[in-house]
Design a protein around this motif. Structure first.
Motif, mmCIF file in Angstrom:
data_model
loop_
_atom_site.group_PDB
_atom_site.id
_atom_site.type_symbol
_atom_site.label_atom_id
_atom_site.label_comp_id
_atom_site.label_asym_id
_atom_site.label_seq_id
_atom_site.Cartn_x
_atom_site.Cartn_y
_atom_site.Cartn_z
ATOM 1 N N HIS A 169 -6.278 0.835 3.764
ATOM 2 C CA HIS A 169 -6.107 -0.385 2.987
ATOM 3 C C HIS A 169 -4.878 -0.250 2.093
ATOM 4 O O HIS A 169 -4.619 0.802 1.515
ATOM 5 C CB HIS A 169 -7.373 -0.632 2.150
ATOM 6 C CG HIS A 169 -7.445 -2.017 1.600
ATOM 7 N ND1 HIS A 169 -6.865 -2.360 0.411
ATOM 8 C CD2 HIS A 169 -8.011 -3.145 2.096
ATOM 9 C CE1 HIS A 169 -7.074 -3.647 0.176
ATOM 10 N NE2 HIS A 169 -7.776 -4.143 1.186
ATOM 11 N N ARG A 171 -4.181 -1.505 -0.873
ATOM 12 C CA ARG A 171 -4.463 -1.215 -2.281
ATOM 13 C C ARG A 171 -4.813 0.259 -2.484
ATOM 14 O O ARG A 171 -4.442 0.855 -3.479
ATOM 15 C CB ARG A 171 -5.611 -2.101 -2.800
ATOM 16 C CG ARG A 171 -5.293 -3.588 -2.792
ATOM 17 C CD ARG A 171 -4.359 -3.992 -3.873
ATOM 18 N NE ARG A 171 -5.016 -3.841 -5.169
ATOM 19 C CZ ARG A 171 -4.384 -3.739 -6.305
ATOM 20 N NH1 ARG A 171 -3.081 -3.772 -6.331
ATOM 21 N NH2 ARG A 171 -5.037 -3.591 -7.427
ATOM 22 N N THR A 172 -5.539 0.834 -1.531
ATOM 23 C CA THR A 172 -5.861 2.265 -1.606
ATOM 24 C C THR A 172 -4.581 3.081 -1.566
ATOM 25 O O THR A 172 -4.396 4.021 -2.344
ATOM 26 C CB THR A 172 -6.794 2.667 -0.443
ATOM 27 O OG1 THR A 172 -7.980 1.877 -0.512
ATOM 28 C CG2 THR A 172 -7.132 4.147 -0.490
ATOM 29 N N ARG A 175 -2.727 2.943 -4.870
ATOM 30 C CA ARG A 175 -3.324 3.823 -5.878
ATOM 31 C C ARG A 175 -2.925 5.281 -5.634
ATOM 32 O O ARG A 175 -2.603 6.015 -6.562
ATOM 33 C CB ARG A 175 -4.843 3.674 -5.892
ATOM 34 C CG ARG A 175 -5.315 2.446 -6.629
ATOM 35 C CD ARG A 175 -6.809 2.465 -6.860
ATOM 36 N NE ARG A 175 -7.577 2.310 -5.645
ATOM 37 C CZ ARG A 175 -7.886 1.149 -5.062
ATOM 38 N NH1 ARG A 175 -7.473 0.033 -5.618
ATOM 39 N NH2 ARG A 175 -8.581 1.101 -3.969
#
Length: 183
Positions: A169, A171-172, A175
């Protein structure tokens, strides 16, 4: 030595690009004591502008700057002056970014904190001596992080494309990239 190399040895102009003002000012004073003629820049834009106006014989460029990647400055320096000896200095060391820096023309890649003696040695060395092997091998977390960094660089620092290729993903991935490298 060729005439170009002799000219580069006499030309001791140095561009220091780092967004940490106290650090870059201390480094400029220390490099001046070592016979260099330093100029400082605090951003990618300022570094590229100084490279355009008066390309230096030597440069020390921080990898992560407030307005972008120091690799953009490395590329600009290499375009303006092919014989410029560039050292990339960073607190976020990764194999992928080291490889990218060397491919763009950097002669060395040093992790912070590096002192002025180490930096001067890297700028002036001709690379005949290999560094000793690391004392400790990388952890599994570090190997994973290095792999992600390598794919990220190969995708021209495009997060969406990197996430697609790594099957994770977006967003993962963001991060993970925002964090410091594991030890």
């Amino acid at each position: 030595m060729t005439d170009d190399e002799l000219g580069a040895e006499r030309d001791r102009t140095l561009l220091l690009v780092d967004d940490d003002a106290p650090f870059v000012n201390r480094l400029a004073r220390a490099m001046e004591k070592r016979g260099f003629e330093p100029q400082t820049a605090m951003s990618v834009a300022e570094g590229k502008a100084k490279a355009e106006m008066a390309p230096p014989a030597f440069a020390v460029v921080d990898l992560r700057l407030g307005d972008g990647s120091g690799l953009d400055v490395v590329e600009a320096l290499r375009e303006r002056r092919a014989d410029c000896r560039i050292v990339v200095l960073t607190g976020y060391g990764a194999i992928a970014t080291a490889v990218a820096a060397v491919k763009l023309g950097a002669v060395d890649y040093l992790a912070k904190p590096a002192d002025a003696d180490e930096i001067a040695k890297a700028l002036l060395s001709r690379g005949e001596i290999l560094p000793p092997p690391p004392e400790n091998p990388m952890s599994a977390d570090r190997v994973r992080w290095e792999h992600i960094q390598r794919v990220y660089e190969q995708c021209n620092r495009n997060i969406s494309e990197t996430a697609r290729r790594l099957n994770m993903h977006r967003r993962t991935l963001q991060r993970i990239l925002a964090k410091r490298s594991p030890r």
